[in-house]
Write a protein that holds these residues in place. Structure first.
Motif, PDB file in Angstrom:
ATOM      1  N   SER A  84       0.696  -1.190   0.116  1.00 33.73           N
ATOM      2  CA  SER A  84      -0.027   0.208  -0.074  1.00 33.73           C
ATOM      3  C   SER A  84       0.715   1.102   0.107  1.00 33.73           C
ATOM      4  O   SER A  84       0.395   2.384  -0.715  1.00 33.73           O
ATOM      5  CB  SER A  84      -1.001   0.022   1.186  1.00 33.73           C
ATOM      6  OG  SER A  84      -2.286  -0.943   1.047  1.00 33.73           O
ATOM      7  N   LEU A  85       1.924   1.177   0.917  1.00 32.97           N
ATOM      8  CA  LEU A  85       2.999   2.433   0.820  1.00 32.97           C
ATOM      9  C   LEU A  85       3.588   2.409  -0.646  1.00 32.97           C
ATOM     10  O   LEU A  85       3.880   3.832  -1.043  1.00 32.97           O
ATOM     11  CB  LEU A  85       3.937   2.147   1.897  1.00 32.97           C
ATOM     12  CG  LEU A  85       3.323   2.383   3.200  1.00 32.97           C
ATOM     13  CD1 LEU A  85       4.369   1.925   4.351  1.00 32.97           C
ATOM     14  CD2 LEU A  85       2.568   3.681   3.396  1.00 32.97           C
ATOM     15  N   LEU A 133      -3.404   5.453   1.648  1.00 32.63           N
ATOM     16  CA  LEU A 133      -3.101   5.756   3.079  1.00 32.63           C
ATOM     17  C   LEU A 133      -3.941   5.352   4.021  1.00 32.63           C
ATOM     18  O   LEU A 133      -3.440   4.765   5.081  1.00 32.63           O
ATOM     19  CB  LEU A 133      -2.911   7.714   3.109  1.00 32.63           C
ATOM     20  CG  LEU A 133      -2.510   7.894   4.677  1.00 32.63           C
ATOM     21  CD1 LEU A 133      -1.182   7.968   4.863  1.00 32.63           C
ATOM     22  CD2 LEU A 133      -2.891   9.428   4.500  1.00 32.63           C
ATOM     23  N   ALA A 136      -3.107   1.460   3.984  1.00 25.79           N
ATOM     24  CA  ALA A 136      -1.981   1.202   4.768  1.00 25.79           C
ATOM     25  C   ALA A 136      -2.098   1.292   6.355  1.00 25.79           C
ATOM     26  O   ALA A 136      -1.491   0.674   7.267  1.00 25.79           O
ATOM     27  CB  ALA A 136      -0.799   2.260   4.441  1.00 25.79           C
ATOM     28  N   SER A 140      -1.820  -1.685   9.078  1.00 25.51           N
ATOM     29  CA  SER A 140      -1.002  -1.663  10.140  1.00 25.51           C
ATOM     30  C   SER A 140      -1.611  -1.769  11.445  1.00 25.51           C
ATOM     31  O   SER A 140      -1.065  -2.626  12.326  1.00 25.51           O
ATOM     32  CB  SER A 140      -0.409  -0.222  10.262  1.00 25.51           C
ATOM     33  OG  SER A 140       0.708  -0.054   8.995  1.00 25.51           O
TER      34      SER A 140
END
Length: 181
Positions: A84-85, A133, A136, A140
């Motif tokens: 995703s980053l 964003l 991610a 996380s």
């Protein structure tokens, strides 16, 4: 050969959460690191001239090296965050250094994109940046605090469904905007 490596990486990325969920008990994180590392190394060697390929491959290989050295199953869950980053970086850098990624895609179909279309593609690129964003961040949080089953469900199914909904929703909006123009 380059397309085959790209396709294999795509399929590996799509199936990765389920491979981790079902294979974590049978396979060492080092096996995952070796397989992912081999694919990323092949991509680096074959597609090094593409924008972003070098830094993405270097970051993915660094992740694989860390995963292999640590042999820690908890690290396996960070790979979707990294992906995703990567997407966030690609869209963000294209917005900063231009032309935006969505504009490039739009120009494949409409080379003489009007100024209104350029502005629209810029906004859509910003929307994708926000999506990656958020994606991610959610991945996380699930990596840090949720059971493996929740992580696998989100990163292997829900996030792709959300991407599909965003893509389809944007397509519908674009059809409406084009119809009004």
């Amino acid at each position: 050969m380059s397309r085959l490596i790209g396709l294999i990486l795509l399929l590996a990325g799509l199936s990765y959460p389920f491979a981790v969920y079902f294979g974590q008990q049978q396979l060492s994180p080092r096996v995952f690191a070796l397989l992912l590392g081999a694919l990323w190394l092949a991509r680096l060697l074959i597609q090094a001239q593409r924008p972003g390929s070098r830094w993405m491959a270097a970051a993915a290989l660094a992740f694989c090296l860390l995963l292999g050295l640590a042999d820690d199953p908890d690290l396996l869950r960070w790979y979707p965050v990294l992906m995703s980053l990567f997407c966030l970086g690609l869209f963000g850098l294209s917005l900063k250094f231009g032309p935006p990624l969505i504009e490039r895609l739009a120009r494949l179909r409409e080379p003489n994109l009007p100024e209104a279309g350029v502005r629209y593609t810029r906004q859509v690129t910003k929307l994708w940046i926000a999506f990656f964003l958020a994606n991610a961040s959610i991945a996380s949080a699930l990596t840090l605090w949720a059971p493996l089953s929740w992580w696998a469900l989100y990163t292997g199914l829900i996030s792709y469904g959300l991407m599909g909904l965003l893509f389809a929703g944007e397509w519908l909006v674009r059809q409406r905007v084009r119809g009004l123009a």
